[in-house]
Scaffold this motif. Structure first.
Motif, mmCIF file in Angstrom:
data_model
loop_
_atom_site.group_PDB
_atom_site.id
_atom_site.type_symbol
_atom_site.label_atom_id
_atom_site.label_comp_id
_atom_site.label_asym_id
_atom_site.label_seq_id
_atom_site.Cartn_x
_atom_site.Cartn_y
_atom_site.Cartn_z
ATOM 1 N N ASP A 48 21.931 63.052 45.820
ATOM 2 C CA ASP A 48 22.469 62.280 44.703
ATOM 3 C C ASP A 48 23.607 63.034 44.036
ATOM 4 O O ASP A 48 23.509 64.249 43.804
ATOM 5 N N SER A 52 23.132 60.028 39.439
ATOM 6 C CA SER A 52 22.398 59.139 40.346
ATOM 7 C C SER A 52 21.005 59.714 40.588
ATOM 8 O O SER A 52 20.843 60.924 40.717
ATOM 9 N N SER A 89 27.634 53.179 39.692
ATOM 10 C CA SER A 89 26.772 54.239 40.214
ATOM 11 C C SER A 89 27.626 55.289 40.916
ATOM 12 O O SER A 89 28.543 54.965 41.664
#
Length: 405
Positions: A48, A52, A89
């Motif tokens: 990530d 995230s 995101s």
């Protein structure tokens, strides 16, 4: 002491494989061992980005088929949607591990935009059930694996907005079920390959460094969306485009295409026709009223009078050509009715327009007439690229230059 250690190790191995047999027993619907190990390798190779938490559920204590983005059918992984697909995101980073090739039941692989780098592994060709491959908006580099052409059922390939280089493998064009091929915004070079799939509806090769001419019969008549803009493609397109009568979007802008454009193109069910910044020439005379919403023929070498058949277009860009004569009155009427929203005619050789100099152009419409062979009846705002000169020098208006084939 040594014998005791050997016995302990043997006991651990027995317990490990006993647990595997329990965990992955197909009758219980538990994940296939190869898929389980592949997911572990994928988790190690991808991470990530800050902000995230996509991999938070990938703890390998709970059932992997309940992980975010993992979809199973029985004991096999059939789809992977990696990364948080919500707008904003930050996505993932890391590499596409060769372990992806072990998920042999996979039919869908998508990765959200992020900062994944490195090359696409050749092992992706082992995914014989793959139908959708979407890894866009990352930092993928290297070549498109030619071995992807071995996955006969592939329908969608979207590798746009990466750093891919090299040629588009000709094997991709042989995929019989391909319906969407999108590799825009990369550094690809070489020619446009032939595409044999009669299911191909979307082809987007824009924003690359492709060269050469289009294969005369290399694009299927099933195409509805064609974008080749911002490459270095050249040569005629008349024969290629004239048979693609299902197109509803065409963008060939910013290339080196030349020659005539087919008159039939204006009768296709197009919503947008973008042919600007090429080397097209000739007269443009549609047979019937043009129902295309946006037509951009600017920055070419078209000449002759402007056809009144363009009066039904909403946005018409004919600037920077060699059009001459009067502006059709029906275009002026549509402009004043706000049906024609954009009419750019600057940098041509037009000699007149029938419009009341006291009239006000509707705020929703734009008209530019700079640098023609006429005295402007009214001063309308033009884009800054049109320059400051209102009219051509009289010496340029004696005869209109034309481009010969």
């Amino acid at each position: 002491m040594k014998m005791a250690r050997v016995r302990i190790r043997a006991l651990y191995r027995l317990l490990f494989f006993t647990n595997l047999t329990f965990l992955f027993h197909p009758s219980d619907g538990i994940l296939n061992p190869m898929d389980f190990l592949a997911l572990q390798a994928i988790k190690k190779s991808l991470h990530d980005l800050p902000g995230s938490d996509f991999f938070a559920s990938w703890n390998f204590i709970s059932e992997p088929c309940n992980f975010s983005g993992v979809y199973c059918d029985g004991d096999r992984v059939i789809a992977l949607n990696l990364g948080d697909s919500r707008a904003g995101s930050p996505g993932l980073t890391g590499r596409i591990d060769p372990a992806f090739g072990r998920l042999t039941a996979l039919s869908e692989l998508t990765v959200v935009p992020g900062r994944i780098f490195g090359a696409l592994p050749e092992s992706l060709s082992e995914l014989k059930s793959l139908r959708f491959l979407v890894i866009k908006g990352n930092l993928i580099s290297g070549k498109i694996p030619a071995s992807l052409g071995q996955i006969q059922g592939l329908k969608t390939i979207d590798l746009s907005s990466n750093r891919l280089s090299g040629i588009i493998p000709f094997s991709i064009g042989t995929l019989p079920a391909l319906s969407n091929f999108i590799v825009s915004h990369n550094n690809l070079s070489g020619p446009v390959p032939w595409f044999i799939s009669q299911s191909l509806t979307r082809l987007d090769l824009s924003h690359n460094n492709l060269t050469g001419s289009l294969p005369p019969h290399g694009l299927p008549t099933s195409l509805r969306y064609l974008s080749l803009s911002r490459n270095r493609l050249s040569g005629p397109v008349n024969r290629v485009l004239s048979i693609l009568n299902q197109l509803n979007y065409v963008d060939l802008s910013s290339n080196r295409f030349s020659g005539l454009i087919p008159t039939a193109l204006f009768s296709f069910p197009l919503q947008s026709l973008q042919l600007q910044r090429n080397r097209f020439y000739g007269q443009v005379n549609p047979v019937n009223l043009v129902s295309i919403e946006t037509v951009d023929l600017s920055f070419n070498r078209f000449y002759g009078e402007i056809s009144p058949m363009f009066s039904t277009v909403q946005n018409l860009y004919l600037n920077n050509n060699r059009f001459s004569g009067l502006v059709p009155g029906c275009l002026v009427e549509k402009l004043m009715d706000s049906n024609l929203q954009t009419l750019y005619l600057q940098h041509n050789f037009l000699t007149g327009i029938d419009i009341n100099p006291t009239v006000e152009i509707p705020q929703s419409s734009s008209l530019c007439l700079y640098y023609n062979c006429l005295v402007l009846p009214l001063d309308t705002p033009c884009p800054w690229k049109a320059g400051r000169l209102r009219a051509r020098p009289a010496t340029q208006c004696i005869s209109v230059p034309r481009v010969k084939p």
